[in-house]
Design a protein around this motif. Structure first.
Motif, mmCIF file in Angstrom:
data_model
loop_
_atom_site.group_PDB
_atom_site.id
_atom_site.type_symbol
_atom_site.label_atom_id
_atom_site.label_comp_id
_atom_site.label_asym_id
_atom_site.label_seq_id
_atom_site.Cartn_x
_atom_site.Cartn_y
_atom_site.Cartn_z
ATOM 1 N N GLU A 34 0.824 -1.219 0.000
ATOM 2 C CA GLU A 34 0.000 0.000 0.000
ATOM 3 C C GLU A 34 0.851 1.259 0.000
ATOM 4 N N SER A 35 1.829 1.271 0.893
ATOM 5 C CA SER A 35 2.676 2.470 0.967
ATOM 6 C C SER A 35 3.991 2.123 1.632
ATOM 7 N N LEU A 36 4.944 3.036 1.501
ATOM 8 C CA LEU A 36 6.267 2.845 2.093
ATOM 9 C C LEU A 36 6.570 4.025 2.994
ATOM 10 N N GLU A 37 7.279 3.717 4.069
ATOM 11 C CA GLU A 37 7.612 4.776 5.021
ATOM 12 C C GLU A 37 9.081 4.625 5.359
ATOM 13 N N TYR A 38 9.847 5.651 5.131
ATOM 14 C CA TYR A 38 11.284 5.568 5.391
ATOM 15 C C TYR A 38 11.568 5.891 6.847
ATOM 16 N N GLU A 39 12.235 4.988 7.548
ATOM 17 C CA GLU A 39 12.450 5.144 8.985
ATOM 18 C C GLU A 39 13.925 5.287 9.339
ATOM 19 N N GLY A 40 14.780 5.497 8.332
ATOM 20 C CA GLY A 40 16.195 5.597 8.637
ATOM 21 C C GLY A 40 16.879 4.259 8.489
ATOM 22 N N LYS A 41 16.770 3.448 9.550
ATOM 23 C CA LYS A 41 17.437 2.153 9.524
ATOM 24 C C LYS A 41 16.672 1.175 8.628
ATOM 25 N N VAL A 42 15.360 1.264 8.665
ATOM 26 C CA VAL A 42 14.523 0.316 7.907
ATOM 27 C C VAL A 42 13.470 1.074 7.114
ATOM 28 N N PHE A 43 12.886 0.351 6.146
ATOM 29 C CA PHE A 43 11.675 0.817 5.497
ATOM 30 C C PHE A 43 10.493 0.153 6.179
ATOM 31 N N LEU A 44 9.468 0.901 6.496
ATOM 32 C CA LEU A 44 8.230 0.272 6.942
ATOM 33 C C LEU A 44 7.364 0.090 5.706
ATOM 34 N N VAL A 45 7.105 -1.177 5.381
ATOM 35 C CA VAL A 45 6.292 -1.479 4.210
ATOM 36 C C VAL A 45 4.884 -1.781 4.698
ATOM 37 N N HIS A 46 3.934 -0.954 4.303
ATOM 38 C CA HIS A 46 2.540 -1.158 4.710
ATOM 39 C C HIS A 46 1.847 -2.010 3.675
ATOM 40 N N LEU A 47 1.275 -3.114 4.134
ATOM 41 C CA LEU A 47 0.684 -4.103 3.232
ATOM 42 C C LEU A 47 -0.778 -4.306 3.569
ATOM 43 N N GLU A 78 7.857 -2.128 -4.934
ATOM 44 C CA GLU A 78 7.156 -0.937 -5.411
ATOM 45 C C GLU A 78 5.761 -0.865 -4.827
ATOM 46 N N GLU A 79 5.254 0.327 -4.698
ATOM 47 C CA GLU A 79 3.869 0.492 -4.248
ATOM 48 C C GLU A 79 2.936 -0.133 -5.263
ATOM 49 N N GLY A 80 1.963 -0.854 -4.785
ATOM 50 C CA GLY A 80 0.984 -1.495 -5.659
ATOM 51 C C GLY A 80 1.371 -2.894 -6.094
ATOM 52 N N SER A 81 2.621 -3.307 -5.856
ATOM 53 C CA SER A 81 3.033 -4.639 -6.297
ATOM 54 C C SER A 81 2.548 -5.703 -5.321
ATOM 55 N N GLU A 82 2.421 -6.930 -5.828
ATOM 56 C CA GLU A 82 2.014 -8.058 -4.991
ATOM 57 C C GLU A 82 3.264 -8.714 -4.428
ATOM 58 N N VAL A 83 3.289 -8.984 -3.135
ATOM 59 C CA VAL A 83 4.457 -9.625 -2.523
ATOM 60 C C VAL A 83 4.006 -10.749 -1.604
ATOM 61 N N THR A 84 4.965 -11.541 -1.184
ATOM 62 C CA THR A 84 4.713 -12.559 -0.169
ATOM 63 C C THR A 84 5.589 -12.248 1.033
ATOM 64 N N ALA A 85 4.929 -12.089 2.182
ATOM 65 C CA ALA A 85 5.677 -11.847 3.408
ATOM 66 C C ALA A 85 5.716 -13.149 4.196
ATOM 67 N N ASN A 86 6.888 -13.447 4.762
ATOM 68 C CA ASN A 86 6.964 -14.701 5.510
ATOM 69 C C ASN A 86 7.764 -14.534 6.789
ATOM 70 N N TRP A 87 7.571 -15.477 7.691
ATOM 71 C CA TRP A 87 8.294 -15.418 8.955
ATOM 72 C C TRP A 87 8.557 -16.817 9.487
ATOM 73 N N PRO A 88 9.580 -16.964 10.303
ATOM 74 C CA PRO A 88 9.938 -18.295 10.822
ATOM 75 C C PRO A 88 8.970 -18.750 11.925
ATOM 76 N N ASP A 89 8.976 -20.045 12.168
ATOM 77 C CA ASP A 89 8.076 -20.627 13.178
ATOM 78 C C ASP A 89 8.226 -19.954 14.538
ATOM 79 N N ALA A 90 9.483 -19.689 14.918
ATOM 80 C CA ALA A 90 9.748 -19.191 16.270
ATOM 81 C C ALA A 90 9.148 -17.813 16.506
ATOM 82 N N ALA A 91 8.864 -17.065 15.427
ATOM 83 C CA ALA A 91 8.338 -15.699 15.601
ATOM 84 C C ALA A 91 6.821 -15.684 15.638
ATOM 85 N N THR A 92 6.227 -16.861 15.649
ATOM 86 C CA THR A 92 4.772 -16.930 15.563
ATOM 87 C C THR A 92 4.111 -16.850 16.936
#
Ligand SMILES: Nc1ncnc2c1ncn2[C@@H]1O[C@H](COP(=O)(O)OP(=O)(O)OP(=O)(O)O)[C@@H](O)[C@H]1O
Ligand SMILES: [Mg+2]
Lengths: 291, 354
Positions: free
Chosen positions: B293-306, B325-339
């Motif tokens: 949806e949008s991107l937010e620059y935070e210095g150390k990281v980008f905050l990607v709003h999905l 890019e804004e508007g693109s389709e992505v897949t976000a994933n995370w490891p088991d331990a972070a669930t």
């Protein structure tokens, strides 16, 4: 709109209030000052310039000395008493007691009454023998007192009426001031171990100081300005024991129709009031604010 | 030179104003010298707890134990508690010196002792030059230090602080924050600190009590609150940005996932922190398809709003290169331990097996 017209409008708009001010305030004041240097004329003998003669007469006027001392006692007595009572009532109605609304109303009621009405009510209170005050004395087995008819009590009786009438108004000012004191100041003092009396004198009273100065100025002005109750209740008597400066001026001017001496007394009163106002503003400027 | 701290325990504390219940069944405790923070959104009852502990208001139920002793019948002045008020509560008509020494004056502390104590805190709080001024002639940060000095001068074993830094700018806030923390350590006083700023709570406290609408949501160390939020409220309150909560139908979970108590996979919410999420399709166990949806620059990281197909919004803290890019389709994933798993009906955290 062109410039000339707007000047004309401005002149007309200013003329009306200014002429009223001049006609009823400045001209009479100026005229009083002039009159005080002339003697009292009649249809046969026109008045003539007498220099400071009227002012010399002031110094020899024993009645004036009594009236001044009465006024002084009256002011010294009513101002602190009205203030103390107003603070007490404000604390009471600001507390968490029940029926504070009713209390507020009843404390404020005397203020809304005209002084003439107040005086009439108190005439009944003071009536010898049958009045409320006498009955209370009798209930305690004390003889009744002729409050208004005795030289010992007449002035004090007038002071009580004035305090009763004025304290309610001052209570409103104190109430507003009390409610604007942040509660956490009192809480902080309480946690430091201060009791309610201590909190009142250490925290509340200092923060009420601007209000106290304001109220004191007004009370003092009223002490010189309000004499309606004296007209209604004692006419300055008996034997001038309850006469105040303004009442004396009224008596001299309209009773004895001595306009010259009345004007002289008026100038004296203006000087006294101006002097007090100057002192008060000086105090006000120095002490009233700490913010 | 200082009184060591005392313990504080609050048990099933309740408070009502007339018919309005402001606190319900509040429980927590802190050992001597500890630093406990009451954290929660505005109006959740933090100040109310402090006022009850200090004795300024009366409790409607429950117990307060200071040093193991029930203080129900002890008036505020005798509880030996110092309090820093939300807006400092300095006496405007007194000088700074008078403000600080007011309590000593009330308690008739001998002059020599008073002056010694004054000199000590004036030095500690760097107030030396300001002692003759009135509070209005001080900056917010200086007033703050005066309020602290006023509390410290009396050597109270327990000090309550109600959002003491809320009026300060960011830099000063960090400075005084560490000052308070080091005072707590150096003097050994017990501190109960109120804030609605979760990062402040996490960075200062030994223990955090997270409040939600008059009830305790979770009690624990900052790490426990961050690592193991007990419910969706805690998950959504702690962290910048806070934990993402995802609907079960959007998440591709490993087939072996088995929520505890035999709950179905659709009865749960998935929780995952933005910084645990990745956008580079690795072999992490869980994934979500979403549109940027949008991107937010935070210095150390980008905050990607999905946003997911079902309309749930979430955030990825993306630190690698190659920002989508804004508007693109992505897949976000995370490891088991972070669930994290939460019960969808009451928001409580759930165990699960994989
Ligand atoms: N005297 C009172 N009478 C009625 N309700 C009150 C009173 N004092 C507080 N409340 C209510 O109690 C609730 C909790 O108030 P409290 O001041 O403890 O909140 P808080 O967590 O300190 O909020 P903030 O972060 O805004 O300071 C609020 O909903 C408030 O409206
Ligand atoms: Mg608060």
């Amino acid at each position: 709109m062109n410039m000339r017209l707007s000047y004309g409008m401005g002149f007309i708009l200013l003329f009306v209030p200014c002429s009223l001010l001049v006609a009823f305030t400045h001209y009479p004041a100026f005229k009083a000052l002039l009159n005080s240097f002339w003697n009292n004329g009649s249809s046969i003998r026109p008045s003539r310039f007498v220099g400071a003669r009227n002012y010399e007469a002031l110094l020899e006027d024993d009645k004036l000395m009594q009236v001044l001392s009465n006024s002084f006692i009256y002011a010294i007595g009513t101002v602190p008493l009205a203030i103390a009572l107003a603070i007490g009532m404000a604390l009471l109605v600001n507390s968490r007691l029940p029926a504070t609304g009713l209390m507020r109303l009843s404390f404020f009621l005397p203020t809304m009454l005209p002084m003439v009405a107040v005086a009439n009510i108190w005439l009944f209170f003071y009536a010898p023998g049958i009045g409320l005050a006498s009955q209370i004395l009798n209930a305690f087995g004390l003889p009744s007192i002729n409050f208004l008819g005795s030289t010992d009590t007449s002035l004090v009786s007038m002071m009580v009426v004035a305090v009763w009438k004025e304290a309610g108004l001052f209570m409103i000012f104190y109430l507003a001031a009390l409610q604007s004191i942040p509660t956490n100041l009192k809480d902080a003092a309480r946690l430091e171990g201060a009791g309610s009396v201590r909190i009142f004198f250490d925290v509340v009273m200092p923060l009420l100081r601007p209000t106290t100065i304001f109220v004191a100025v007004n009370a003092l002005i009223n002490a010189f300005r309000l004499v309606d109750h004296i007209v209604v209740m004692t006419r300055g008597g008996p034997n001038n024991s309850s006469s105040l400066l303004l009442y004396y001026i009224y008596e001299v001017t309209f009773g004895f129709r001595d306009f010259a001496y009345g004007a002289t007394l008026t100038v004296l009163m203006v000087v006294i009031l101006g002097f007090m106002a100057a002192i008060q503003f000086w105090v006000l400027n120095r002490k009233a604010h700490y913010q | 030179m200082s009184a060591a701290g005392v313990s504080l325990e609050v048990a099933s504390l309740a408070k009502s104003w007339g018919a309005v219940e402001v606190l319900r069944d509040v429980n927590f405790s802190i050992e001597p010298g500890g630093f406990l923070t009451l954290l929660g959104p505005s109006g959740c009852g933090k100040s109310t707890i402090l006022r009850l502990v200090s004795g300024l208001d009366e409790v409607s139920g429950g117990q307060i134990l200071i040093g193991g002793k029930d203080v129900a019948r002890t008036p505020a002045a005798e509880r030996n508690i110092g309090m820093v008020f939300q807006n400092y509560a300095l006496f405007p008509h007194m000088t700074i010196a008078e403000n600080i020494s007011y309590g000593l004056k009330v308690r008739k502390v001998p002059k020599a002792e008073k002056e010694k104590a004054m000199a000590r805190v004036a030095e500690l709080m760097a107030l030396g030059k300001l002692l003759d001024r009135k509070p209005a002639q001080l900056s917010g940060g200086q007033q703050q230090r005066v309020a602290l000095a006023r509390v410290l001068v009396s050597d109270r074993p327990l000090v309550l602080m109600d959002e003491p830094l809320s009026n300060l700018d960011a830099k000063l806030r960090v400075e005084i924050r560490s000052e308070i923390r080091s005072l707590n350590k150096k003097l050994g006083i017990t501190v109960v600190y109120v804030t609605h700023d979760q990062s402040e709570a996490l960075s200062m406290s030994d223990k955090v009590v997270l409040m939600n609408a008059g009830e305790v949501s979770q009690v624990g160390t900052p790490k426990e609150l961050y690592d193991r939020p007990a419910n969706t409220f805690a998950a959504g309150f702690i962290g910048t940005p806070p934990m993402n909560l995802l609907q079960a139908q959007d998440v591709q979970a490993p087939a072996t996932l088995a929520p505890a108590n035999g709950a179905g996979k659709s009865d749960v919410l998935f929780g995952v922190r933005p910084e645990s999420l990745g956008l580079d399709a690795g072999d992490a166990g869980f994934s979500v398809n979403a549109r940027v949806e949008s991107l937010e620059y935070e210095g150390k990281v980008f905050l990607v709003h999905l946003i997911t197909p079902s309309g749930t919004r979430f955030v990825v803290a993306h630190s690698g290169d190659g920002v989508p890019e804004e508007g693109s389709e992505v897949t976000a994933n995370w490891p088991d331990a972070a669930t994290h798993l939460f019960d969808k009906s009451d928001g409580a955290s759930m165990d699960f097996a994989l």
